[in-house]
Design an enzyme around this catalytic site. Structure first.
Site, PDB file in Angstrom:
ATOM      1  N   GLU A   6      11.088  17.465 -24.857  1.00  0.00           N
ATOM      2  CA  GLU A   6      10.357  17.848 -23.629  1.00  0.00           C
ATOM      3  C   GLU A   6      10.934  19.136 -23.036  1.00  0.00           C
ATOM      4  OE1 GLU A   6       7.626  16.399 -22.482  1.00  0.00           O
ATOM      5  OE2 GLU A   6       7.619  14.313 -23.170  1.00  0.00           O
TER       6      GLU A   6
ATOM      7  N   LYS B 242       8.577  22.680 -14.139  1.00  0.00           N
ATOM      8  CA  LYS B 242       7.718  21.542 -13.811  1.00  0.00           C
ATOM      9  C   LYS B 242       7.370  21.564 -12.324  1.00  0.00           C
ATOM     10  CE  LYS B 242       6.299  17.006 -14.502  1.00  0.00           C
ATOM     11  NZ  LYS B 242       6.312  15.789 -15.271  1.00  0.00           N
TER      12      LYS B 242
ATOM     13  N   LYS C 149       3.794  11.345 -11.398  1.00  0.00           N
ATOM     14  CA  LYS C 149       2.939  10.511 -12.258  1.00  0.00           C
ATOM     15  C   LYS C 149       3.627   9.169 -12.430  1.00  0.00           C
ATOM     16  CE  LYS C 149       0.248  13.626 -15.154  1.00  0.00           C
ATOM     17  NZ  LYS C 149       0.028  14.122 -16.525  1.00  0.00           N
TER      18      LYS C 149
ATOM     19  N   ASN D  91       0.990  18.727 -21.198  1.00  0.00           N
ATOM     20  CA  ASN D  91       0.651  17.759 -22.245  1.00  0.00           C
ATOM     21  C   ASN D  91       0.647  18.385 -23.636  1.00  0.00           C
ATOM     22  OD1 ASN D  91       0.213  15.487 -20.535  1.00  0.00           O
ATOM     23  ND2 ASN D  91      -1.641  16.497 -19.820  1.00  0.00           N
TER      24      ASN D  91
ATOM     25  N   HIS E  49       0.381  10.975 -28.546  1.00  0.00           N
ATOM     26  CA  HIS E  49      -0.023   9.660 -28.026  1.00  0.00           C
ATOM     27  C   HIS E  49      -0.706   8.827 -29.106  1.00  0.00           C
ATOM     28  CE1 HIS E  49       0.052  10.664 -23.421  1.00  0.00           C
ATOM     29  NE2 HIS E  49       1.245  10.377 -23.912  1.00  0.00           N
TER      30      HIS E  49
ATOM     31  N   ARG F 164       0.816  -1.231   0.000  1.00  0.00           N
ATOM     32  CA  ARG F 164       0.000   0.000   0.000  1.00  0.00           C
ATOM     33  C   ARG F 164       0.844   1.274   0.000  1.00  0.00           C
ATOM     34  NH1 ARG F 164      -3.643  -2.910   3.519  1.00  0.00           N
ATOM     35  NH2 ARG F 164      -5.287  -3.738   2.173  1.00  0.00           N
TER      36      ARG F 164
ATOM     37  N   ARG G 220      -1.678  21.860 -14.825  1.00  0.00           N
ATOM     38  CA  ARG G 220      -0.733  20.780 -15.141  1.00  0.00           C
ATOM     39  C   ARG G 220      -0.979  20.211 -16.545  1.00  0.00           C
ATOM     40  NH1 ARG G 220       1.731  15.996 -11.317  1.00  0.00           N
ATOM     41  NH2 ARG G 220       2.996  15.056 -12.949  1.00  0.00           N
TER      42      ARG G 220
ATOM     43  N   GLU H  30      -3.584  17.289 -11.747  1.00  0.00           N
ATOM     44  CA  GLU H  30      -3.981  17.750 -13.077  1.00  0.00           C
ATOM     45  C   GLU H  30      -5.473  18.073 -13.187  1.00  0.00           C
ATOM     46  OE1 GLU H  30      -1.707  15.921 -16.323  1.00  0.00           O
ATOM     47  OE2 GLU H  30      -3.527  15.994 -17.489  1.00  0.00           O
TER      48      GLU H  30
HETATM   49  N1  GLY Z   1       4.460  14.576 -18.154  1.00  0.00           N
HETATM   50  C1  GLY Z   1       3.402  15.434 -17.851  1.00  0.00           C
HETATM   51  C2  GLY Z   1       3.131  15.553 -16.382  1.00  0.00           C
HETATM   52  O1  GLY Z   1       3.915  15.096 -15.574  1.00  0.00           O
HETATM   53  O2  GLY Z   1       2.134  16.084 -16.002  1.00  0.00           O
END
Ligand code: GLY
Length: 376
Positions: free
Chosen positions: A187, A229, A145, A247, A254, A123, A243, A239
């Site tokens: 990126e 970031k 993420k 993207n 994608h 957990r 955030r 998000e």
């Molecule tokens: N890679 C996009 C984010 O971490 O939100």
């Protein structure tokens, strides 16, 4: 040398991103505050293990820390249910306890998979990111993420789980293949394009130095990316708003990754490069920004050796209507409607929800008949 530090602020779960050259050699002292006993479990891939695992384990041992490593195949296909189970069972077999820490030593695939295992094992256990690709250093290792891919789409199974520390050793980039460096650079450019015009202009002057491995330029690029970031994810961890700007280029990208089977045919950063040019092209078509910006962005990305158009992909792509269908697996889709990150200028982007499908299809059809820029 003292590393530069970028703080990621989350009440009670804040952590440092340490950036410097040769940090792997001092790893035991960097991780000491985050381990409960003199043991860590490391997850890595075969390529990274060949280059860095011995150094990491020897340095840990010199610092009195025992370790057990799980070595996985390299590549996006590793972010699967099967390898997730392999990591979890491997960690349990290695005796990982609730208060132990894991190290993710690798690129985005290893960081995402290890982070997801850390989020769920017993957990939730602590984990430390030691990103070894430029892409992981500027993006995926920061912000929590984690996840794996489903055959229905990328990163669809996952959790938010923040690391305790991100240790960015710029020296490890020396062994990174140039194609991977370029994919990570996409990126980096993303941060300039999405919200920092000055940084984009600086990148325009320094892209050659960064791609040639200049340490000072690379450090500035990595640090600025991490600062951006860190600021964005601290404001919007899960998000619900800003955030999503991270993207930029990802809804298009994608779909291209899904169409090419998440394979080496098209690396994630390469898909993002093409996707960002498409996002600017789509913004031009909708009248949100001046004509010609997508071409300007493409020219910049070309200088890093990146693909910038669907015609650069060495695979037969599905027709625009089928690509559009793939976009619906995007996590930003809401109520069956697509969300895009669109641009009004370089450094000015916004979230566009409920974008009409007919417009996207018209753009994809128009884009498919255009050809890419001449190769540099
Ligand atoms: N890679 C996009 C984010 O971490 O939100």
């Amino acid at each position: 040398m003292t590393p530069d530090v970028v703080r990621v602020d989350f009440a009670g779960r804040s952590y440092d991103i340490k950036i410097g050259e040769g940090l792997l050699e001092g790893v035991a002292s960097h991780i000491a505050p985050f381990i409960n006993r003199k043991f860590v479990a490391i997850v890595t891939d075969q390529n990274v293990a060949a280059a860095h695992l011995k150094t990491l384990q020897n340095t840990l041992q010199d610092g009195g820390i025992a370790s057990k490593a799980i070595i996985l195949p390299a590549g996006e296909a590793t972010k699967s249910y099967g390898h997730f189970a392999e990591v979890c069972d491997g960690l349990l077999n290695a005796g990982v306890e609730r208060k132990d820490s894991m190290i993710a030593l690798g690129g985005g695939v290893i960081g995402d998979l290890t982070g997801f295992a850390a989020a769920t094992l017993r957990r939730g256990v602590n984990f430390i990111q030691i990103p070894t690709s430029l892409l992981a250093q500027v993006d995926s290792s920061v912000g929590g993420k984690t996840g794996i891919n489903s055959k229905l789409g990328k990163n669809l199974i996952g959790a938010f789980h923040q690391p305790r520390l991100v240790l960015i050793d710029l020296a490890v980039l020396n062994t990174l293949p140039q194609r991977q460096r370029a994919a990570g650079y996409a990126e980096v450019v993303k941060y300039g394009l999405l919200g920092h015009e000055e940084f984009y202009d600086w990148l325009d002057d320094n892209v050659t130095a960064i791609m040639a491995g200049d340490v000072a330029a690379t450090k500035h690029a990595v640090k600025t990316s991490c600062q951006m970031k860190a600021r964005i994810v601290a404001l919007d961890e899960t998000e619900t708003g800003e955030r999503a700007l991270l993207n930029l280029g990802h809804t298009f990208g994608h779909a291209l990754e899904a169409a090419t089977g998440y394979s080496d045919t098209l690396l994630h950063g390469e898909a993002v490069a093409i996707g960002m040019v498409q996002a600017f092209g789509f913004s031009e078509m909708l009248g949100h920004c001046e004509q010609g910006l997508s071409r300007k962005v493409a020219q910049h990305l070309r200088r890093a050796g990146l693909p910038t158009h669907v015609s650069d992909i060495a695979a037969k792509l599905p027709a625009p209507a089928a690509l559009l269908k793939l976009m619906y697996q995007d996590k930003k889709a809401e109520g069956g409607k697509l969300t895009f990150i669109l641009a009004s200028a370089i450094g000015k982007t916004f979230i566009a929800k409920g974008v009409e499908e007919a417009g996207v299809l018209a753009f994809l059809e128009q884009d498919a008949v255009k050809t890419g820029l001449a190769k540099p």
